[in-house]
Design an enzyme around this catalytic site. Sequence first.
Site, mmCIF file in Angstrom:
data_model
loop_
_atom_site.group_PDB
_atom_site.id
_atom_site.type_symbol
_atom_site.label_atom_id
_atom_site.label_comp_id
_atom_site.label_asym_id
_atom_site.label_seq_id
_atom_site.Cartn_x
_atom_site.Cartn_y
_atom_site.Cartn_z
ATOM 1 N N HIS A 1 40.291 23.657 46.106
ATOM 2 C CA HIS A 1 39.486 24.659 46.733
ATOM 3 C C HIS A 1 38.521 24.058 47.401
ATOM 4 O O HIS A 1 37.191 24.916 47.716
ATOM 5 C CB HIS A 1 38.943 25.423 45.528
ATOM 6 N N ARG B 1 41.529 16.238 41.612
ATOM 7 C CA ARG B 1 42.182 17.328 41.577
ATOM 8 C C ARG B 1 43.051 17.627 43.035
ATOM 9 O O ARG B 1 42.201 17.908 43.819
ATOM 10 C CB ARG B 1 41.776 18.668 41.329
ATOM 11 N N GLU C 1 47.177 27.965 33.821
ATOM 12 C CA GLU C 1 46.337 28.879 34.587
ATOM 13 C C GLU C 1 47.102 30.113 34.832
ATOM 14 O O GLU C 1 46.747 31.072 35.431
ATOM 15 C CB GLU C 1 46.102 28.242 35.900
#
Length: 254
Positions: A48, A73, A151
């Site tokens: 992100h 990540r 998630e």
Amino acid sequence: MQERPNPLKASLAAGRPSLGLWCSLASALSTEIMAGAGAGWLLIDGEHSPNDLRSTMAQLQAAAAFPCEAAVRLPSDSAVLIKQFMDAGARSLMIPNVRTADQARAIVAAMAYAPAGIRGFSTGHRANQFGRIRDYHRSARATQLLAVQIECATGVANAAEIAAVEGVDVLFVGPGDLSTNMDAMGNPGAEHVQDAIARVLQAARGAGKAAGILAPLKADADRYLRDGFTMVAVGADLGLLARGSDNLIASFSL
């Protein structure tokens, strides 16, 4: 030359909690500042945040001067990305939205050289100090760490099977995505989401693996640590800068 030990992997394997900081600003300078704060680990975010291979490598170089472990990540479980970022020096990886044990096994295989896996072979890259670390290719897995993110409801349902996969070190809850995918957007404190989080923790502990979570509110982080989460992210460079600047301006009355 020997590869330096992975302090985060050692800490989690021993059951010791380790606090982490998220790095989202895609800046080697801001990551260097975060690395000096005394956290046990950093997370350089490629999902992100506007990070690419080069900016991530620069941040790994900046963090290397400090005793904290810099994890990365990736934006997906792509074997190509895993190979590229590992060659650039990312040995502790976080992979988002892992839903099944088969997916976890494929990720583990992408991190390992043959015959155990499919990671492409290169004699010299940053991960093996450009060929200076002896026997790197045979021993690389010993210092690698894999955190898979749970998630969604499917990941929660399969958490025990995912945790049982050899090579998975951490089940890491993404509370934002988990709550969104469980029809509670922006409310990870919802009872059914908290129940799901507890199930992930139980699955990880049942397999002798660590559990992690992102908890930027101190009260949440303290509670998760008491519950048994050991890889806990407690803040992010972006949030600290945004809230700090907001609070500074709001403190003046003009």
